[in-house]
Design a protein around this motif. Structure first.
Motif, PDB file in Angstrom:
ATOM      1  N   ARG A 259       0.825  -1.206   0.000  1.00 14.66           N
ATOM      2  CA  ARG A 259       0.000   0.000   0.000  1.00 14.66           C
ATOM      3  C   ARG A 259       0.856   1.252   0.000  1.00 14.66           C
ATOM      4  N   ASP A 260       1.899   1.261   0.835  1.00 12.09           N
ATOM      5  CA  ASP A 260       2.744   2.440   0.946  1.00 12.09           C
ATOM      6  C   ASP A 260       3.440   2.727  -0.376  1.00 12.09           C
ATOM      7  N   ARG A 261       3.968   1.688  -1.002  1.00  7.74           N
ATOM      8  CA  ARG A 261       4.645   1.880  -2.286  1.00  7.74           C
ATOM      9  C   ARG A 261       3.660   2.326  -3.366  1.00  7.74           C
ATOM     10  N   ALA A 262       2.471   1.708  -3.392  1.00  7.23           N
ATOM     11  CA  ALA A 262       1.462   2.069  -4.382  1.00  7.23           C
ATOM     12  C   ALA A 262       1.017   3.522  -4.224  1.00  7.23           C
ATOM     13  N   SER A 263       0.905   3.979  -2.990  1.00  6.26           N
ATOM     14  CA  SER A 263       0.506   5.368  -2.734  1.00  6.26           C
ATOM     15  C   SER A 263       1.533   6.336  -3.294  1.00  6.26           C
ATOM     16  N   ARG A 264       2.788   6.046  -3.046  1.00  2.00           N
ATOM     17  CA  ARG A 264       3.845   6.925  -3.543  1.00  2.00           C
ATOM     18  C   ARG A 264       3.910   6.889  -5.069  1.00  2.00           C
ATOM     19  N   GLU A 265       3.764   5.701  -5.640  1.00  2.00           N
ATOM     20  CA  GLU A 265       3.796   5.573  -7.095  1.00  2.00           C
ATOM     21  C   GLU A 265       2.664   6.356  -7.751  1.00  2.00           C
ATOM     22  N   LEU A 266       1.486   6.292  -7.146  1.00  2.00           N
ATOM     23  CA  LEU A 266       0.324   6.958  -7.746  1.00  2.00           C
ATOM     24  C   LEU A 266       0.512   8.476  -7.759  1.00  2.00           C
ATOM     25  N   LEU A 267       0.977   9.034  -6.664  1.00  2.00           N
ATOM     26  CA  LEU A 267       1.194  10.477  -6.616  1.00  2.00           C
ATOM     27  C   LEU A 267       2.302  10.909  -7.565  1.00  2.00           C
ATOM     28  N   GLU A 268       3.414  10.188  -7.557  1.00  2.00           N
ATOM     29  CA  GLU A 268       4.524  10.556  -8.437  1.00  2.00           C
ATOM     30  C   GLU A 268       4.106  10.461  -9.903  1.00  2.00           C
ATOM     31  N   TRP A 269       3.333   9.441 -10.238  1.00  2.00           N
ATOM     32  CA  TRP A 269       2.828   9.304 -11.607  1.00  2.00           C
ATOM     33  C   TRP A 269       1.961  10.496 -11.985  1.00  2.00           C
ATOM     34  N   GLY A 270       1.088  10.899 -11.073  1.00  2.00           N
ATOM     35  CA  GLY A 270       0.205  12.020 -11.359  1.00  2.00           C
ATOM     36  C   GLY A 270       0.955  13.313 -11.591  1.00  2.00           C
ATOM     37  N   PHE A 271       1.958  13.585 -10.771  1.00  3.52           N
ATOM     38  CA  PHE A 271       2.724  14.813 -10.940  1.00  3.52           C
ATOM     39  C   PHE A 271       3.629  14.753 -12.174  1.00  3.52           C
ATOM     40  N   ARG A 272       4.179  13.574 -12.471  1.00  5.82           N
ATOM     41  CA  ARG A 272       5.129  13.462 -13.565  1.00  5.82           C
ATOM     42  C   ARG A 272       4.458  13.402 -14.928  1.00  5.82           C
ATOM     43  N   GLU A 273       3.362  12.693 -15.023  1.00  2.00           N
ATOM     44  CA  GLU A 273       2.776  12.418 -16.331  1.00  2.00           C
ATOM     45  C   GLU A 273       1.797  13.474 -16.826  1.00  2.00           C
ATOM     46  N   PHE A 274       1.342  14.336 -15.936  1.00  2.44           N
ATOM     47  CA  PHE A 274       0.353  15.344 -16.326  1.00  2.44           C
ATOM     48  C   PHE A 274       0.899  16.740 -16.062  1.00  2.44           C
ATOM     49  N   GLU A 275       0.702  17.610 -17.029  1.00  4.31           N
ATOM     50  CA  GLU A 275       1.089  19.000 -16.894  1.00  4.31           C
ATOM     51  C   GLU A 275      -0.178  19.855 -16.832  1.00  4.31           C
TER      52      GLU A 275
END
Length: 380
Positions: A259-275
């Motif tokens: 869960r902890d890793r998935a949470s971090r991955e989801l946020l980082e993906w959102g900030f990185r992949e969308f402008e």
């Protein structure tokens, strides 16, 4: 329903451009995953977002939000002192996560909210509920009423802390996104004061916050973890970077580390992949609505916080905005009253809506106004 369409704002381009290779968490790691861009109002990822699950301690976010609402209304005061009821203490002493409240302890509302938000105190949530509403049942009833008020259409609460209650408490990722958006949007200063602290000391006992993103994801500030044997591990979290805030939910994870890793991955993906791009500034007038029975025949429609759109990578798609409202609107109308919605459609992204507010007050028509309105109607 009356709708007015504005012209497209951006030229059409294919949505093929992507930045980097980041991916959202795998389905087996986060069977339920939801990512909301609070700044634009867009949903960036929705995986089983309407599937019910037991939130466990994430329930305490609703208790926190209700406390914020009552403080704002003057029904609670942070320095207000409650005495821990002996029956509440008997039921919740050392049950699960605790702030170690002594029996009959005199404790402030401020201390109880910190205990709930930082160390997930089951006893703190129960003591707050009982002290504020006179009984835990009365508080839970208020939680459910508040959930309905803000649009949590598929949630129900049976306790103030999320302890197991034979399935009476349930929610969805989408509803938790609505809850977080309401809490952050309505109470930003209280959110900053109570949410995201790394540890809390009460009665000379210091305990850490087990939030998996604060201090690990840039801009992260909470919000709440949860676990039940039936539902697995979940987390409602948020982070802000450069004025852009994301809210995320993962649930159903098989282990806390996953869960902890998935949470971090989801946020980082959102900030990185969308402008994010700003389409309209704060307070911009996007059109007008017809008004019936008013001292003016129309009213301007404004976007209080501006209009933003989050797009994948360097994509530059066609974007269309459409005003919709049930009309004509009936006077009187207060300035800043929400009276319409703006539908935003970007190629390759889910549609989303943001509220439109009246740009000016419209009073009820007087005699001369009614004559003029009738004459205008006759001319049409």
């Amino acid at each position: 329903m009356i709708a007015y369409a504005t012209a497209s704002i951006l030229a059409a381009q294919p949505l093929s451009a992507q930045v980097g290779s980041a991916q959202p968490p795998a389905t087996e790691d986060a069977p339920i995953a939801y990512l909301l861009d609070l700044t634009s109002g867009q949903v960036l990822l929705s995986r089983e977002a309407d599937r019910r699950f037991m939130p466990a301690s994430i329930t305490k976010v609703m208790t926190t939000f209700l406390a914020f609402e009552w403080i704002e209304e003057g029904r609670l005061v942070p320095r207000q002192v409650f005495t821990v009821d002996p029956e509440v203490w008997d039921e919740w002493n050392n049950v699960g996560s605790t702030m170690f409240l002594p029996n009959r302890a005199r404790v402030t509302v401020d201390q109880l909210i910190h205990g709930v938000t930082t160390v997930s105190a089951n006893d703190g949530a129960a003591a707050l509920a009982h002290g504020a509403a006179g009984s835990i049942d009365a508080w839970v009833s208020e939680m459910n009423a508040k959930a309905r008020e803000i649009g949590m259409r598929d949630s129900h609460f049976g306790t103030p802390n999320g302890w197991m209650d034979n399935g009476k408490t349930f929610t969805t990722a989408r509803d938790l996104g609505t809850l977080a958006a309401s809490m952050i949007g309505r109470h930003p200063s209280k959110y900053r004061h109570y949410v995201g602290r790394t540890e809390y000391t009460y009665n000379d006992i210091t305990q850490p916050n087990h939030d998996p993103i604060s201090g690990r994801v840039r801009g992260a500030d909470g919000i709440k973890t949860g676990f039940t044997n039936q539902a697995g591990y979940g987390f409602l979290g948020s982070a802000e970077r450069n004025g852009r805030r994301l809210v995320m939910v993962v649930a159903g994870s098989p282990r806390s580390s996953v869960r902890d890793r998935a949470s971090r991955e989801l946020l980082e993906w959102g900030f990185r992949e969308f402008e994010q791009k700003q389409l309209l500034g704060r307070g911009a007038i996007v059109g007008e609505a017809q008004v019936q029975g008013g001292d003016a025949g129309t009213v301007g429609l404004a976007v209080p916080g501006g209009v933003y759109v989050s797009l994948p990578g360097d994509a530059d798609p066609r974007i269309e905005m459409t005003i919709s409202y049930r009309g004509p609107l009936r006077a009187p109308i207060a300035e800043n009253e929400q009276v319409a919605e703006l539908l935003i459609q970007a190629e390759g992204m889910p549609d989303y809506r943001i509220p439109l507010h009246a740009a000016a007050e419209v009073g009820e028509a007087g005699f001369l106004d009614r004559v003029a309105n009738g004459f205008r109607g006759w001319l049409r």
